[in-house]
Write a protein that holds these residues in place. Structure first.
Motif, short mmCIF file in Angstrom:
data_model
loop_
_atom_site.label_atom_id
_atom_site.label_comp_id
_atom_site.label_asym_id
_atom_site.label_seq_id
_atom_site.Cartn_x
_atom_site.Cartn_y
_atom_site.Cartn_z
N THR A 99 53.01 37.34 144.02
CA THR A 99 53.01 35.99 144.57
C THR A 99 51.69 35.80 145.33
OG1 THR A 99 53.98 36.54 146.73
CG2 THR A 99 55.51 36.21 144.89
N ALA A 103 56.70 41.59 145.85
CA ALA A 103 56.11 40.36 146.39
C ALA A 103 54.61 40.27 146.15
CB ALA A 103 56.41 40.25 147.88
N PHE A 152 54.51 29.28 146.81
CA PHE A 152 54.11 30.68 146.91
C PHE A 152 53.21 31.10 145.75
CE2 PHE A 152 57.58 32.86 149.72
CZ PHE A 152 57.21 32.03 150.77
N PRO A 165 58.64 29.98 139.95
CA PRO A 165 58.71 31.05 140.95
C PRO A 165 59.95 31.91 140.83
CG PRO A 165 59.39 28.98 141.92
CD PRO A 165 58.97 28.66 140.52
N ASN A 185 62.57 31.22 145.88
CA ASN A 185 61.23 30.95 146.41
C ASN A 185 60.72 29.58 145.95
OD1 ASN A 185 60.93 33.33 147.82
ND2 ASN A 185 59.95 34.40 146.12
N ASP A 206 59.19 23.42 141.21
CA ASP A 206 60.27 23.77 142.14
C ASP A 206 61.62 23.51 141.48
OD1 ASP A 206 59.53 24.91 144.57
OD2 ASP A 206 58.92 23.00 145.44
N PRO A 255 65.59 27.31 146.21
CA PRO A 255 64.72 27.94 147.22
C PRO A 255 65.18 27.65 148.65
CG PRO A 255 63.46 26.60 145.66
CD PRO A 255 64.89 26.23 145.51
N ILE A 273 58.37 39.25 155.73
CA ILE A 273 57.78 38.90 154.44
C ILE A 273 56.72 39.92 154.05
CG2 ILE A 273 56.43 37.15 153.21
CD1 ILE A 273 57.73 35.04 154.97
#
Length: 386
Positions: free
Chosen positions: A318, A315, A127, A119, A123, A146, A151, A335
């Protein structure tokens, strides 16, 4: 605001009614599972205490067509959902968002190519669950990764969670330090997926250790880790390109609207690489405006394409626009202000089409005609930047 959300959706959030993301469009049903992977050979560079690097990954993969009692996996586990709800104008919604992947169903095709997804900076991997599931439905084993303490939240399978706010080291980290950590993270994930003690934790891949055919079973259930794909959003795209240079196992990659970083920008790679850039009103992200793209482009020696997608902001690459499709205007709060005009289902369709074309050609050795322009009329929002 919550009352208006409930009325608009016709759902009782208090009863935990599901908000289902769009159906998968590929020929495969998809399963998912979560793994914790601890790199005991490496200290976490960002943890406030001395401990090994402790990663979390999600796998999305083709599963059996005849699934009994499929439990669709939630998009966000409880702590992550609560954290997101605090940022939304629709409290309680995040915990109800539900993917189209069956939790814990067996992985049936380890022979299909692996693709790793990382990501954007700050983030979580969550997502990108819908993107990963959709790609998996076209015959890929997709792993979202991750990067703990970077994040705003990373939640582990046992309910623990860590965040960037807990890490003074992360607050002072340079982009190069983050890139180095990410590259090591993904290389370790790939190493782990070649380890039978790890793959035995994946539903459908547990070998029968008491059987005389144990070694045969291990070989049968092994992933193809010698030639994989990698892509990412934003800084994840920079991570993907750096991996193509640093580790020959990563054979093909893509960048979703991220500035590039690392020595690969100057030193280059001969591996195939695809770049997607945003285009919204009079704003473009392309090689004319991004010096890192222009410099890296000169040193990409293999197949390369750069596209702009009309109606997109940063964005939109995502799962956030997919969530926006499910909710009334304004429900996503700040967001949602990072989105363009394109529908979530449409950008997901575009990403899937071009990514499967890329990975089909360079991992499966067939197809990919969309990269040559065949069928491009189906996607008038997409423009090749030459």
């Amino acid at each position: 605001m919550l009352q208006s959300v409930l009325i608009s959706l016709g759902l009782a959030i208090g009863a935990r009614a599901q908000l289902l993301v769009p159906d998968l469009t590929g020929p495969h049903k998809v399963g998912t599972t979560v793994l914790e992977l601890i790199d005991h050979a490496r200290q976490d560079p960002f943890s406030p205490k001395s401990e090994p690097r402790d990663l979390v990954v999600s796998l999305f993969y083709p599963t059996t067509k005849h699934i009994h009692n499929c439990t669709l996996a939630p998009q966000f586990p409880p702590i992550t959902a609560a954290t997101l709800d605090a940022q939304l104008n629709a409290p309680g919604v995040a915990e109800t968002v539900t993917t189209r992947a069956c939790a814990g169903s067996p992985l049936t095709r380890p022979d299909l190519p692996l693709v790793l997804l990382t990501p954007g900076l700050g983030n979580p991997r969550l997502f990108h669950s819908d993107t990963a599931a959709e790609l998996a439905s076209y015959g890929y084993n997709v792993v979202t990764v991750d990067h703990p303490y970077e994040p705003f939240i990373v939640e582990y399978p046992d309910g623990r969670a860590v965040s960037s706010e807990e890490s003074p080291k992360q607050a002072n980290a340079t982009l190069q330090q983050n890139l180095d950590a990410r590259v090591k993270d993904l290389r370790f994930v790939l190493d782990s997926l070649a380890d039978s003690s790890v793959t035995s934790q994946i539903p459908g891949l547990k070998p029968h250790s008491s059987s005389s055919a144990y070694k045969t079973q291990c070989a049968k259930t092994g992933f193809k880790t010698d030639k994989v794909g990698v892509f990412g959003h934003s800084f994840g795209g920079a991570t993907a390109l750096q991996l193509l240079k640093d580790d020959a196992r990563f054979a093909v990659g893509a960048n979703l609207d991220g500035a590039l970083w690392g020595d690969v920008v100057q030193k280059g790679t001969d591996s195939p690489f695809l770049i997607f850039g945003r285009r919204f009103e009079d704003q473009y992200h392309n090689r004319k405006g991004d010096e890192t793209w222009a410099e890296a482009w000169k040193h990409l020696g293999g197949f390369k394409q750069q596209y702009n997608v009309n109606g997109t902001q940063h964005a939109d690459f995502t799962d956030v626009p997919v969530l926006a499709d499910l909710l009334p205007p304004g429900a996503l709060g700040a967001i949602g202000q990072q989105l363009g005009s394109i529908k979530g289902s449409r950008i997901l369709e575009i990403e899937t089409a071009y990514l499967t074309a890329l990975f089909d050609r360079f991992l499966k050795g067939k197809g990919g005609e969309l990269l040559d322009g065949k069928g491009a009329e189906r996607f008038p929002e997409v423009a090749l930047f030459e």
